[in-house]
Design an enzyme around this catalytic site. Structure first.
Site, short mmCIF file in Angstrom:
data_model
loop_
_atom_site.label_atom_id
_atom_site.label_comp_id
_atom_site.label_asym_id
_atom_site.label_seq_id
_atom_site.Cartn_x
_atom_site.Cartn_y
_atom_site.Cartn_z
N ASP A 89 0.81 -1.14 0.41
CA ASP A 89 -0.24 0.11 0.23
C ASP A 89 1.19 0.75 0.07
OD1 ASP A 89 0.75 -0.63 2.94
OD2 ASP A 89 -0.92 1.17 3.58
N ASP A 120 8.27 3.86 -0.77
CA ASP A 120 8.13 3.44 -0.03
C ASP A 120 6.56 2.83 -0.87
OD1 ASP A 120 6.65 3.66 2.21
OD2 ASP A 120 6.50 5.38 2.70
N GLU A 154 0.01 -0.39 6.14
CA GLU A 154 0.93 -0.16 6.81
C GLU A 154 0.98 1.20 6.89
OE1 GLU A 154 5.21 1.42 7.58
OE2 GLU A 154 3.54 2.13 6.02
N SER A 400 8.22 5.43 11.93
CA SER A 400 6.95 3.72 12.81
C SER A 400 7.06 3.13 11.37
CB SER A 400 6.66 4.67 13.35
OG SER A 400 5.99 5.31 13.83
N1 BES Z 1 8.68 3.36 6.03
C1 BES Z 1 7.78 4.20 5.96
C2 BES Z 1 8.32 4.16 7.94
C3 BES Z 1 9.92 5.00 7.55
C4 BES Z 1 9.72 5.99 6.54
C5 BES Z 1 10.18 4.93 8.24
C6 BES Z 1 11.63 6.24 6.30
C7 BES Z 1 11.82 5.14 8.93
C8 BES Z 1 12.49 5.87 7.95
C9 BES Z 1 6.55 3.90 6.84
O1 BES Z 1 5.48 3.22 5.31
C10 BES Z 1 5.76 4.98 7.87
O2 BES Z 1 5.72 5.56 6.43
N2 BES Z 1 4.96 4.62 8.38
C11 BES Z 1 4.20 5.01 9.03
C12 BES Z 1 3.37 4.51 9.99
C13 BES Z 1 1.83 4.78 10.58
C14 BES Z 1 1.08 4.65 9.60
C15 BES Z 1 1.13 3.79 11.84
C16 BES Z 1 4.51 6.75 9.52
O3 BES Z 1 5.36 6.51 10.39
O4 BES Z 1 3.69 7.75 9.89
MN MN Z 2 7.40 2.19 4.59
MN MN Z 3 5.05 5.43 4.34
#
Ligand code: BES
Ligand code: MN
Ligand code: MN
Length: 468
Positions: A89, A120, A154, A400
């Site tokens: 996603d 991503d 995710e 995250s």
């Molecule tokens: N891949 C990212 C997280 C990330 C990006 C970690 C860059 C470290 C460096 C992930 O897809 C993401 O965007 N996670 C969300 C999680 C949330 C929606 C629960 C985030 O971090 O906002």
């Molecule tokens: Mn991601």
């Molecule tokens: Mn992301």
């Protein structure tokens, strides 16, 4: 040697893999937007088919939300099992008018592939599918057992994944998990990420009059929801970046001296950082460095704020309501639910009786820090050196990935966070892209990783049945 054959295959078929990735990028699998339900299904099926073509036995697992793609290719019980995670996603493409080329029409320019999800996580995820494909096709076998879990929720909090992990602990048993969904430290500086922040989030709605009112006729006697909401969210963080919610820092794990020294030794140019993000000065807790604030300290951000009239020219009203989306980044050992309880209490205590407050809770996840001394970490280091031609640095990151804490808690498995992206890839923003060099190097690092992990032998800490 078979690794050489796999490597050569990956290099020679780079253009084919890129074409496959572009096909996946063409599917607008936006999990947050119900209009893309069918695209979510199509993306899951595409990933399933590509994994199957790579020689991995793969199926879709239906959930209450979007399907999980599960695949496995098991070779021998004597060898370690790697559990590869990724997500198909993507974030919404908005604001669409700021894209140079349309978000779901991938194009290659300036050495990058440009599309929503390029870095991503479709591009990063694809490096592992391509590496497995290269091994099975060119070498006939993989050096390790692999299992794949690719989810579609995710970006909206991984709600269905938790249940899937809980219901399938035997199926998913592994020695180590591998996730490529983070960033390198800088251009030419690959990284292994050993810590991520957690998150908890909410939507706060303040409601006032039945409908918008003339602010001259009623102003001063009827509470304005926008004014109230501004005061409420303004009360969450001080000007020094300190979060003012009572008890918020109670569980926060402090940063050790040794770690502070290690982080301080990373190359960091504050002026370049400010220039890159385009702000006149940094913000936050003065006693912590910028990297510490971003990686090891909690934060609070309003993600969206809507109320009243925002069109051309003035319009004198008291708006009927005001809404804010607010998220908190968390560090170990903060509990997402307990934090949200404290935030709700904070807001309700301060909300005047002249309006009503609605507090909607979103799904969260805790922060994680992973042991950096394991044999698998050393293996990952060597694989990155082989793929990128440079030694990785050890970093934490501020984003995250909910699955990492769940793998630890539910499966007893630690994760290798091997990010091939860059913070400048515009993830979650207009003009997202993924460097073709990073795609190639990530693929080669993944080819090397399976070989390096095999050398570690089995390290299973505890069988899934030991964790009640
Ligand atoms: N891949 C990212 C997280 C990330 C990006 C970690 C860059 C470290 C460096 C992930 O897809 C993401 O965007 N996670 C969300 C999680 C949330 C929606 C629960 C985030 O971090 O906002
Ligand atoms: Mn991601
Ligand atoms: Mn992301």
């Amino acid at each position: 040697m078979s690794i050489e054959a796999a490597k050569r295959y990956a290099e020679e078929h780079f253009d084919d893999f890129l074409d496959d990735l572009k096909q996946l990028l063409r599917i607008p699998s936006v999990s947050a937007d119900p209009r893309h339900r069918e695209d979510m299904q199509r993306a899951a099926e595409f990933v399933r088919d590509r994994l199957a073509a790579a020689g991995v036995e793969t199926r879709l697992v239906a959930t209450d939300g979007f399907p999980i793609v599960y695949g496995e290719r098991l070779r021998s019980d004597d060898r370690p099992t790697a559990l590869v995670y990724g997500h198909y996603d993507v974030q919404p493409p908005d604001p669409v008018d700021q894209w140079v080329s349309p978000p779901f029409e991938p194009v290659v320019r300036e050495g990058c592939v440009w599309a929503r999800g390029a870095t991503d996580d479709k591009g990063q995820l694809f490096t592992h599918i391509a590496a497995v494909h290269s091994w099975t096709t060119a070498a006939g076998e993989l050096p390790v057992n692999v299992k794949f879990v690719i989810e579609g929720e995710e970006e909206v909090g991984s709600r269905s994944l938790e249940t899937f992990l809980q219901d399938n602990r035997e199926l998913l048993s592994a020695d180590v998990a591998v996730v490529s969904d983070t960033s390198q430290y800088g251009d030419g500086i690959p990284a292994i990420t050993y810590g991520l922040r957690g998150i908890t989030a909410c939507e706060v709605t303040v409601r006032g009059p039945r409908q918008d009112l003339h602010s001259g006729v009623f102003g001063g006697a009827v509470a304005n929801p926008a004014n109230v909401l501004a005061r409420l969210i303004g009360s969450l963080v001080g000007p020094d970046g300190r979060i003012a919610v009572s008890g918020f820092y109670d569980a926060v794990r402090p940063i050790g001296e040794e770690e502070r020294r290690r982080l301080a030794a990373l190359p960091f140019d504050e002026q370049a950082f400010l220039r890159e993000v385009g702000v006149p000065a940094s913000f936050g807790e003065p006693e912590f460095s910028i990297l510490e604030r971003r990686w090891c300290r909690p934060s609070c951000d309003v993600n969206g704020l809507v109320s009243g009239y925002t069109g051309e020219g003035p319009k004198t009203i008291i708006p009927q309501s005001a809404v804010a989306k607010v998220s908190f980044r968390l560090v170990p050992d903060q509990d997402p639910d307990a934090v949200l309880d404290a935030v709700e209490r904070h807001l309700r205590e301060r909300c005047p009786p002249a309006v009503t407050l609605q507090f909607r809770r979103y799904h969260g996840c805790p922060g994680v820090v992973i042991d950096t001394d394991s044999a698998f970490m050393q293996a990952a280091r060597r694989a990155i050196r082989a793929g990128f031609g440079a030694d990785p640095v050890l970093i934490r990151e501020g984003g995250s990935i909910p699955v990492v804490a769940s793998f630890r808690a539910i499966l007893g498995v630690d994760t290798l966070l091997l990010g091939w992206g860059r913070n400048s890839d515009n993830l979650h923003a207009p003009n997202e892209h993924f460097h073709l060099d990073d795609f190639r190097h990530g693929m080669l690092a993944s080819v090397a990783l399976w070989d390096e992990l095999a050398r570690c032998g089995r390290q299973r800490r505890q069988s899934a049945t030991d964790i009640a």
